[in-house]
Motif scaffolding. Structure first.
Motif, PDB file in Angstrom:
ATOM      1  N   VAL A   1      10.405 -88.403-139.401  1.00 38.33           N
ATOM      2  CA  VAL A   1      10.014 -89.089-140.630  1.00 38.33           C
ATOM      3  C   VAL A   1      10.988 -90.240-140.831  1.00 38.33           C
ATOM      4  CG1 VAL A   1       9.736 -88.892-143.129  1.00 38.33           C
ATOM      5  CG2 VAL A   1       9.116 -86.966-141.644  1.00 38.33           C
ATOM      6  N   VAL A   2      10.476 -91.463-140.840  1.00 37.16           N
ATOM      7  CA  VAL A   2      11.323 -92.639-141.024  1.00 37.16           C
ATOM      8  C   VAL A   2      11.066 -93.210-142.419  1.00 37.16           C
ATOM      9  CG1 VAL A   2      11.789 -95.008-140.277  1.00 37.16           C
ATOM     10  CG2 VAL A   2      11.456 -93.199-138.577  1.00 37.16           C
ATOM     11  N   VAL A   3      12.144 -93.475-143.127  1.00 36.51           N
ATOM     12  CA  VAL A   3      12.056 -94.082-144.446  1.00 36.51           C
ATOM     13  C   VAL A   3      12.775 -95.423-144.403  1.00 36.51           C
ATOM     14  CG1 VAL A   3      12.634 -93.888-146.899  1.00 36.51           C
ATOM     15  CG2 VAL A   3      12.011 -91.835-145.581  1.00 36.51           C
ATOM     16  N   GLN A   4      12.027 -96.499-144.585  1.00 37.58           N
ATOM     17  CA  GLN A   4      12.639 -97.812-144.711  1.00 37.58           C
ATOM     18  C   GLN A   4      12.781 -98.139-146.192  1.00 37.58           C
ATOM     19  OE1 GLN A   4      11.323-101.161-142.455  1.00 37.58           O
ATOM     20  NE2 GLN A   4      10.799 -99.967-140.639  1.00 37.58           N
ATOM     21  N   VAL A   5      14.019 -98.280-146.654  1.00 36.57           N
ATOM     22  CA  VAL A   5      14.294 -98.610-148.050  1.00 36.57           C
ATOM     23  C   VAL A   5      14.336-100.125-148.167  1.00 36.57           C
ATOM     24  CG1 VAL A   5      15.815 -98.220-150.015  1.00 36.57           C
ATOM     25  CG2 VAL A   5      15.697 -96.515-148.174  1.00 36.57           C
ATOM     26  N   ILE A   6      13.348-100.692-148.874  1.00 36.52           N
ATOM     27  CA  ILE A   6      13.201-102.146-148.930  1.00 36.52           C
ATOM     28  C   ILE A   6      13.031-102.578-150.384  1.00 36.52           C
ATOM     29  CG2 ILE A   6      11.887-104.133-148.103  1.00 36.52           C
ATOM     30  CD1 ILE A   6      10.874-102.418-145.813  1.00 36.52           C
ATOM     31  N   PRO A   7      14.079-103.088-151.025  1.00 35.09           N
ATOM     32  CA  PRO A   7      13.962-103.503-152.422  1.00 35.09           C
ATOM     33  C   PRO A   7      12.849-104.518-152.666  1.00 35.09           C
ATOM     34  CG  PRO A   7      16.264-103.393-151.776  1.00 35.09           C
ATOM     35  CD  PRO A   7      15.468-103.197-150.524  1.00 35.09           C
ATOM     36  N   LEU A   8      12.651-105.447-151.733  1.00 27.59           N
ATOM     37  CA  LEU A   8      11.661-106.513-151.920  1.00 27.59           C
ATOM     38  C   LEU A   8      10.406-106.275-151.085  1.00 27.59           C
ATOM     39  CD1 LEU A   8      14.015-109.650-151.985  1.00 27.59           C
ATOM     40  CD2 LEU A   8      13.208-108.253-153.900  1.00 27.59           C
ATOM     41  N   LEU A   9      10.032-105.041-150.901  1.00 30.90           N
ATOM     42  CA  LEU A   9       8.860-104.717-150.088  1.00 30.90           C
ATOM     43  C   LEU A   9       7.603-105.406-150.627  1.00 30.90           C
ATOM     44  CD1 LEU A   9       7.963-101.241-148.670  1.00 30.90           C
ATOM     45  CD2 LEU A   9       6.228-102.573-149.840  1.00 30.90           C
ATOM     46  N   VAL A  10       7.379-105.312-151.917  1.00 31.10           N
ATOM     47  CA  VAL A  10       6.180-105.909-152.519  1.00 31.10           C
ATOM     48  C   VAL A  10       6.278-107.427-152.513  1.00 31.10           C
ATOM     49  CG1 VAL A  10       4.834-106.101-154.653  1.00 31.10           C
ATOM     50  CG2 VAL A  10       5.707-103.873-153.917  1.00 31.10           C
ATOM     51  N   GLU A  11       7.453-107.932-152.865  1.00 29.50           N
ATOM     52  CA  GLU A  11       7.633-109.383-152.932  1.00 29.50           C
ATOM     53  C   GLU A  11       7.393-110.057-151.585  1.00 29.50           C
ATOM     54  OE1 GLU A  11      10.400-107.586-156.031  1.00 29.50           O
ATOM     55  OE2 GLU A  11       9.497-107.041-154.121  1.00 29.50           O
ATOM     56  N   THR A  12       7.696-109.351-150.509  1.00 28.72           N
ATOM     57  CA  THR A  12       7.545-109.918-149.164  1.00 28.72           C
ATOM     58  C   THR A  12       6.238-109.502-148.492  1.00 28.72           C
ATOM     59  OG1 THR A  12       8.924-108.090-148.325  1.00 28.72           O
ATOM     60  CG2 THR A  12      10.022-110.190-148.776  1.00 28.72           C
ATOM     61  N   GLY A  13       5.357-108.861-149.245  1.00 26.54           N
ATOM     62  CA  GLY A  13       4.016-108.553-148.749  1.00 26.54           C
ATOM     63  C   GLY A  13       3.966-107.571-147.599  1.00 26.54           C
ATOM     64  N   GLN A  14       4.853-106.566-147.606  1.00 27.13           N
ATOM     65  CA  GLN A  14       4.906-105.619-146.493  1.00 27.13           C
ATOM     66  C   GLN A  14       4.151-104.311-146.755  1.00 27.13           C
ATOM     67  OE1 GLN A  14       8.821-105.374-144.367  1.00 27.13           O
ATOM     68  NE2 GLN A  14       9.546-106.589-146.097  1.00 27.13           N
ATOM     69  N   GLN A  15       3.339-104.289-147.810  1.00 30.33           N
ATOM     70  CA  GLN A  15       2.665-103.039-148.181  1.00 30.33           C
ATOM     71  C   GLN A  15       1.868-102.437-147.031  1.00 30.33           C
ATOM     72  OE1 GLN A  15       2.802-105.928-149.903  1.00 30.33           O
ATOM     73  NE2 GLN A  15       2.022-105.685-151.987  1.00 30.33           N
ATOM     74  N   GLY A  16       1.238-103.283-146.231  1.00 31.41           N
ATOM     75  CA  GLY A  16       0.376-102.791-145.170  1.00 31.41           C
ATOM     76  C   GLY A  16       1.096-102.377-143.902  1.00 31.41           C
ATOM     77  N   ALA A  17       2.417-102.479-143.897  1.00 32.46           N
ATOM     78  CA  ALA A  17       3.183-102.201-142.679  1.00 32.46           C
ATOM     79  C   ALA A  17       3.590-100.735-142.553  1.00 32.46           C
ATOM     80  CB  ALA A  17       4.427-103.088-142.635  1.00 32.46           C
ATOM     81  N   PHE A  18       3.241 -99.895-143.540  1.00 31.85           N
ATOM     82  CA  PHE A  18       3.725 -98.524-143.563  1.00 31.85           C
ATOM     83  C   PHE A  18       2.581 -97.536-143.712  1.00 31.85           C
ATOM     84  CE2 PHE A  18       7.017-101.336-145.108  1.00 31.85           C
ATOM     85  CZ  PHE A  18       8.078-100.977-144.287  1.00 31.85           C
ATOM     86  N   ASP A  19       2.837 -96.312-143.246  1.00 34.27           N
ATOM     87  CA  ASP A  19       1.854 -95.248-143.436  1.00 34.27           C
ATOM     88  C   ASP A  19       1.733 -94.888-144.905  1.00 34.27           C
ATOM     89  OD1 ASP A  19       1.396 -94.919-140.625  1.00 34.27           O
ATOM     90  OD2 ASP A  19       3.313 -93.871-140.500  1.00 34.27           O
ATOM     91  N   VAL A  20       2.855 -94.901-145.605  1.00 34.23           N
ATOM     92  CA  VAL A  20       2.900 -94.565-147.028  1.00 34.23           C
ATOM     93  C   VAL A  20       3.878 -95.512-147.716  1.00 34.23           C
ATOM     94  CG1 VAL A  20       3.442 -92.786-148.743  1.00 34.23           C
ATOM     95  CG2 VAL A  20       2.489 -92.112-146.535  1.00 34.23           C
ATOM     96  N   VAL A  21       3.485 -96.009-148.891  1.00 31.58           N
ATOM     97  CA  VAL A  21       4.400 -96.789-149.734  1.00 31.58           C
ATOM     98  C   VAL A  21       4.730 -95.945-150.960  1.00 31.58           C
ATOM     99  CG1 VAL A  21       4.684 -98.825-151.204  1.00 31.58           C
ATOM    100  CG2 VAL A  21       3.580 -99.042-148.967  1.00 31.58           C
ATOM    101  N   ALA A  22       6.005 -95.641-151.132  1.00 27.53           N
ATOM    102  CA  ALA A  22       6.472 -94.877-152.288  1.00 27.53           C
ATOM    103  C   ALA A  22       7.299 -95.790-153.184  1.00 27.53           C
ATOM    104  CB  ALA A  22       7.315 -93.679-151.832  1.00 27.53           C
ATOM    105  N   VAL A  23       7.011 -95.747-154.470  1.00 28.79           N
ATOM    106  CA  VAL A  23       7.714 -96.584-155.438  1.00 28.79           C
ATOM    107  C   VAL A  23       8.515 -95.701-156.383  1.00 28.79           C
ATOM    108  CG1 VAL A  23       7.436 -98.165-157.392  1.00 28.79           C
ATOM    109  CG2 VAL A  23       6.052 -98.470-155.332  1.00 28.79           C
ATOM    110  N   VAL A  24       9.814 -95.986-156.488  1.00 33.33           N
ATOM    111  CA  VAL A  24      10.656 -95.309-157.466  1.00 33.33           C
ATOM    112  C   VAL A  24      10.533 -96.081-158.775  1.00 33.33           C
ATOM    113  CG1 VAL A  24      12.949 -94.414-157.979  1.00 33.33           C
ATOM    114  CG2 VAL A  24      12.240 -94.719-155.600  1.00 33.33           C
ATOM    115  N   ASP A  25      10.095 -95.398-159.811  1.00 32.80           N
ATOM    116  CA  ASP A  25       9.795 -96.073-161.073  1.00 32.80           C
ATOM    117  C   ASP A  25      10.683 -95.543-162.190  1.00 32.80           C
ATOM    118  OD1 ASP A  25       8.132 -97.888-162.675  1.00 32.80           O
ATOM    119  OD2 ASP A  25       7.415 -96.047-163.631  1.00 32.80           O
TER     120      ASP A  25
END
Length: 209
Positions: free
Chosen positions: A113-137
């Motif tokens: 299980v690989v977790v890439q922690v990316i603060p600007l994931l949404v800002e850089t348009g990477q939503q489609g690059a992962f199996d799952v996008v998890a948002v800490v809210d």
């Protein structure tokens, strides 16, 4: 035939001071391979690196500390006050970070299980690059308080840093799963357990026994 490479690659994001690192630590404790974009960004501008040279060329020697390393506070004052400057910095750092993150993901053990922690994931348009996008809210008022306490900023400066990122609604719209972090660490651990059971375990191969 079993799938080679990681079983699931998760993009973990959230606003500043939302608790991404705490969530990443909890996921690592469950066996995930964590790749932190902030750490990779620091490597990208380490002393002697081409990235640091490019930053100095763009922003001047005033962003260097006495030891020749990057003065992050000085650079932060420049880029958080100027969207164009921030984009210039991102253009220097982001390609290096993405390339290194891709290398580390490819090197992860099969079935992991690989977790890439990316603060600007949404800002850089990477939503489609992962199996799952998890948002800490977290509630914005809590976020402001945490930024102020952590970074010693006044309300205006903390709000500016929050506003420099994607809006809360944008992140939530990009989420496959939302991890709420408005309570205690124990409550956060329960949130992470729910996420792990719902989004991670179904994608992982059974452990041979």
């Amino acid at each position: 035939m079993s799938r080679s490479g990681p079983a699931v690659v998760i993009g973990l994001t959230g606003g500043i001071a939302s608790g991404k690192s705490a969530v990443a630590d909890l996921l690592a404790a469950r066996g995930a391979v964590v790749i932190d974009a902030d750490l990779l960004a620091r490597e990208a501008v380490a002393p002697g690196s081409p990235g640091l040279a490019a930053v100095v060329e763009r922003f001047g020697a005033g962003v260097l500390g006495p030891d020749g390393g990057l003065d992050r506070a000085a650079l932060g004052r420049l880029v958080f006050a100027d969207p164009a400057a921030r984009r210039d910095l991102e253009a220097i750092v982001h390609p290096v970070v993405r390339a290194r993150a891709a290398e580390l993901t490819a090197a992860a053990p099969d079935g992991s299980v690989v977790v890439q922690v990316i603060p600007l994931l949404v800002e850089t348009g990477q939503q489609g690059a992962f199996d799952v996008v998890a948002v800490v809210d977290v509630d914005p008022a809590v976020q402001v308080a945490r930024v102020r306490e952590r970074d010693g900023l006044d309300v205006a400066a903390a709000t500016d840093r929050i506003n420099a990122q994607a809006a809360r609604e944008e992140r939530l719209n990009a989420a496959d799963w939302v991890i709420h972090n408005g309570g205690s660490l124990a409550e956060l651990a329960t949130e992470v357990d729910r996420f792990w059971e719902a989004c991670v375990l179904p994608a992982c191969p059974p452990t041979a026994g």
